[in-house]
Write an enzyme that holds these catalytic residues in place. Structure first.
Site, mmCIF file in Angstrom:
data_model
loop_
_atom_site.group_PDB
_atom_site.id
_atom_site.type_symbol
_atom_site.label_atom_id
_atom_site.label_comp_id
_atom_site.label_asym_id
_atom_site.label_seq_id
_atom_site.Cartn_x
_atom_site.Cartn_y
_atom_site.Cartn_z
ATOM 1 N N GLU A 154 -12.214 1.478 7.569
ATOM 2 C CA GLU A 154 -13.045 1.895 6.450
ATOM 3 C C GLU A 154 -13.049 0.775 5.409
ATOM 4 O O GLU A 154 -12.044 0.102 5.213
ATOM 5 C CB GLU A 154 -12.503 3.189 5.841
ATOM 6 C CG GLU A 154 -12.708 4.358 6.771
ATOM 7 C CD GLU A 154 -12.140 5.656 6.233
ATOM 8 O OE1 GLU A 154 -11.950 5.773 5.019
ATOM 9 O OE2 GLU A 154 -11.898 6.545 7.056
ATOM 10 N N PHE A 249 -0.965 -7.119 8.544
ATOM 11 C CA PHE A 249 -0.276 -5.825 8.473
ATOM 12 C C PHE A 249 1.211 -5.971 8.186
ATOM 13 O O PHE A 249 2.035 -5.232 8.699
ATOM 14 C CB PHE A 249 -0.559 -4.980 9.733
ATOM 15 C CG PHE A 249 -1.818 -4.193 9.569
ATOM 16 C CD1 PHE A 249 -3.036 -4.846 9.503
ATOM 17 C CD2 PHE A 249 -1.795 -2.815 9.408
ATOM 18 C CE1 PHE A 249 -4.208 -4.158 9.286
ATOM 19 C CE2 PHE A 249 -2.969 -2.111 9.185
ATOM 20 C CZ PHE A 249 -4.175 -2.781 9.129
ATOM 21 N N LEU A 250 1.508 -6.959 7.362
ATOM 22 C CA LEU A 250 2.892 -7.143 6.909
ATOM 23 C C LEU A 250 2.951 -7.062 5.386
ATOM 24 O O LEU A 250 3.813 -7.672 4.771
ATOM 25 C CB LEU A 250 3.438 -8.486 7.387
ATOM 26 C CG LEU A 250 3.812 -8.598 8.873
ATOM 27 C CD1 LEU A 250 4.347 -9.985 9.191
ATOM 28 C CD2 LEU A 250 4.863 -7.543 9.260
ATOM 29 N N ALA A 252 3.954 -5.112 2.316
ATOM 30 C CA ALA A 252 4.758 -3.951 1.896
ATOM 31 C C ALA A 252 4.053 -3.252 0.739
ATOM 32 O O ALA A 252 3.287 -3.862 -0.006
ATOM 33 C CB ALA A 252 6.136 -4.423 1.471
ATOM 34 N N CYS A 260 -6.743 7.984 9.878
ATOM 35 C CA CYS A 260 -6.425 7.597 11.259
ATOM 36 C C CYS A 260 -4.934 7.435 11.512
ATOM 37 O O CYS A 260 -4.399 8.039 12.436
ATOM 38 C CB CYS A 260 -7.143 6.312 11.613
ATOM 39 S SG CYS A 260 -8.896 6.568 11.722
HETATM 40 C C1 UDX Z 1 -7.169 2.079 10.646
HETATM 41 C C2 UDX Z 1 -7.173 0.995 11.734
HETATM 42 O O1 UDX Z 1 -6.964 -0.276 11.119
HETATM 43 C C3 UDX Z 1 -8.480 1.020 12.507
HETATM 44 O O2 UDX Z 1 -8.441 0.080 13.555
HETATM 45 C C4 UDX Z 1 -8.688 2.424 13.076
HETATM 46 O O3 UDX Z 1 -9.929 2.528 13.735
HETATM 47 C C5 UDX Z 1 -8.607 3.474 11.985
HETATM 48 O O4 UDX Z 1 -7.382 3.344 11.262
HETATM 49 P P1 UDX Z 1 -8.279 2.407 8.245
HETATM 50 O O5 UDX Z 1 -7.674 3.774 8.244
HETATM 51 O O6 UDX Z 1 -9.688 2.267 7.793
HETATM 52 O O7 UDX Z 1 -8.206 1.780 9.718
HETATM 53 O O8 UDX Z 1 -7.366 1.513 7.274
HETATM 54 P P2 UDX Z 1 -6.525 0.166 7.345
HETATM 55 O O9 UDX Z 1 -7.266 -0.924 6.705
HETATM 56 O O10 UDX Z 1 -5.986 -0.095 8.685
HETATM 57 O O11 UDX Z 1 -5.325 0.551 6.350
HETATM 58 C C6 UDX Z 1 -4.571 1.727 6.540
HETATM 59 C C7 UDX Z 1 -3.533 1.891 5.458
HETATM 60 O O12 UDX Z 1 -2.467 0.987 5.647
HETATM 61 C C8 UDX Z 1 -4.012 1.683 4.033
HETATM 62 O O13 UDX Z 1 -3.478 2.700 3.213
HETATM 63 C C9 UDX Z 1 -3.442 0.336 3.648
HETATM 64 O O14 UDX Z 1 -3.207 0.227 2.269
HETATM 65 C C10 UDX Z 1 -2.149 0.341 4.434
HETATM 66 N N1 UDX Z 1 -1.640 -1.006 4.750
HETATM 67 C C11 UDX Z 1 -2.353 -1.840 5.564
HETATM 68 C C12 UDX Z 1 -0.398 -1.407 4.255
HETATM 69 O O15 UDX Z 1 0.273 -0.653 3.539
HETATM 70 N N2 UDX Z 1 0.074 -2.637 4.591
HETATM 71 C C13 UDX Z 1 -0.610 -3.493 5.395
HETATM 72 O O16 UDX Z 1 -0.102 -4.589 5.664
HETATM 73 C C14 UDX Z 1 -1.865 -3.083 5.900
#
Ligand code: UDX
Length: 430
Positions: A154, A249-250, A252, A260
């Site tokens: 999203e 995705f690292l 914090a 999802c």
């Molecule tokens: C996620 C997946 O990335 C996507 O591939 C799948 O189809 C649906 O779920 P989305 O839910 O849109 O997508 O969000 P994403 O950008 O992945 O972030 C998810 C959450 O993780 C957010 O709250 C974000 O703030 C958090 N996050 C992300 C962290 O806390 N740390 C990170 O390093 C990355």
């Protein structure tokens, strides 16, 4: 575009459905969108878009002639062979995926050798097999079935549609439908993972579970950094340069949110449990995330003493920037916990206020960021919206009654915050 593109049906006009419709229409397909929600279809017919997703309104609008909206399946069945299922699969109270919307579509499908159901909704591994069995019981053997999970994020959903890391197409036989789905995605030039249905379903669940694990892992490292004096930003940089780990995705923070991760991690854990396997790791991933959402409360208490009567400004409500989605948002837990401690919470979000009030009607929401800052004893950055990251901290300090700034996303400039005479505390950054 060379030659006419395959028309498609899209059943369900939520995030995944509308982005799929917009993306394929932009590539030249006629798209027949179906949703049982009459009000939503009426809105879409008028050219309005019920969700906030950057660029979506523009792409839908420039393809208006190609995109058709209906509350029944007839037009889609008459106009397209491939029917993409994009309905919601929310968690049940038991934490499993609720497949009632998927099952309703399965029931409504005609016994046709010329159509295929293409599953984009995230479903537990084994669902495709069960659906094909139920087709068989209903005398609909000729209907083709393809699993084509969606990986869009999203806030960058259209960009993700146009440039996917991979396209996964799962089918249990050499059906025409799998070839047709692969051909639809072909212009995007992404690596194609052609596999069986169960593996395709598992790829989606495993990908989301792995990403959530990565976040909970770095959050625990951040918590240990706080105890040991290390800085998680430095640690993530050093760790992420290892090609086997990678830098993404690292980050914090105060926990992952969104529909999802929350739903799919729990669904995978229960899927494993229901099939007799105890997925220990995922239990911890979920628990770490829940605790992480609450850690800010302890940080605030350490700075303010008692929280009862304290005025706290929450900056950002959406589960991440560029969306108005509040599902699984850390802000909900934080606001509820702070209210339970007797604090006065005032929140601001550039886009998600209406959605937040729908989920949490008692939340005190400011229309302007200044109103959330005015008289606050402490402020917490919950969502790293660019306009919040770019705040003038001298002005913030002048507006606040207290001086505590908790950066829940490690997104602020600590030097600028401290230069304004404020106390800065991030997550795992010392
Ligand atoms: C996620 C997946 O990335 C996507 O591939 C799948 O189809 C649906 O779920 P989305 O839910 O849109 O997508 O969000 P994403 O950008 O992945 O972030 C998810 C959450 O993780 C957010 O709250 C974000 O703030 C958090 N996050 C992300 C962290 O806390 N740390 C990170 O390093 C990355």
């Amino acid at each position: 575009m060379n030659g006419p593109r395959e028309p498609i049906g899209v059943i369900g006009t939520g995030y995944v459905g509308l982005v799929t419709a917009a993306g394929f229409a932009d590539l030249g397909s006629d798209v027949f969108c179906v949703d049982i929600d009459e009000a939503k279809i009426e809105l879409l017919r008028r050219g309005e878009v019920p969700i906030f997703e950057p660029g979506l309104a523009e792409v839908l609008s420039r393809n208006r002639e190609r995109i058709h909206f209906s509350t029944t399946l007839e037009e889609a069945i008459a106009g397209a062979r491939l029917l993409f299922v994009c309905v919601g699969t929310p968690a049940t109270y038991a934490g499993d995926a609720d497949l009632s919307a998927v099952n309703a579509v399965v029931e409504a499908m005609p016994a046709s050798s010329e159509h295929a159901l293409v599953m984009k909704s995230t479903v537990p591994c084994g669902t495709g097999r069960a659906i094909q069995r139920s087709f068989s019981e209903q005398g609909k053997d000729a209907l083709a079935y393809v699993s084509c999970p969606e990986f869009l994020k999203e806030g960058s959903a259209l960009a993700d549609f146009r440039k996917p890391d991979r396209v996964v197409v799962g089918a249990d036989s050499d059906s025409w439908a799998a070839e047709a789905v692969a051909a639809l995605y072909e212009p995007l030039g992404a690596p194609l993972v052609r596999t069986d249905v169960a593996s395709a379903e598992m790829i989606k669940l495993a990908a989301n579970a792995f990403l959530a694990t990565k976040i909970s892992f770095i959050n625990e490292i951040a918590n240990v950094c706080e105890e040991t004096g290390a800085n998680v930003l430095e640690v993530a940089r050093g760790v992420g340069l290892d090609e086997r780990i990678g830098p993404k995705f690292l980050s914090a923070g105060i926990g992952y949110g969104g529909s999802c991760f929350t739903k799919d991690v729990s669904a995978l854990k229960l899927l494993a449990a229901n099939s007799g396997y105890h997925f220990q790791l995922l239990g911890s991933v979920i628990e770490v995330n829940e605790l992480q959402k609450r850690r800010v409360v302890a940080k605030l208490a350490r700075h303010l003493g008692v929280l009862a009567g304290a005025r706290i400004g929450l900056l950002g409500l959406a589960f991440k920037p560029n969306t108005d989605d509040m599902r699984g948002a850390s802000s909900l837990v934080l606001a509820a916990r702070l209210a339970a401690e007797g604090a006065h919470v005032r929140a601001y979000d550039p886009i998600a206020t209406a959605e937040a009030l729908r989920v949490m009607p008692e939340l005190d929401c400011a229309q302007r960021v200044e109103d959330a800052l005015e008289g606050a004893d402490a402020v917490v950055l919950v969502t790293e919206w660019p306009e919040l990251v770019a705040l003038d901290w001298q002005k913030v300090a002048a507006a606040m009654a207290g001086n505590v700034v908790i950066d829940g996303r490690n997104a602020l400039d600590p030097v600028a915050v401290r230069a304004a005479g404020l106390i800065y505390e991030g997550i795992g950054v010392g």
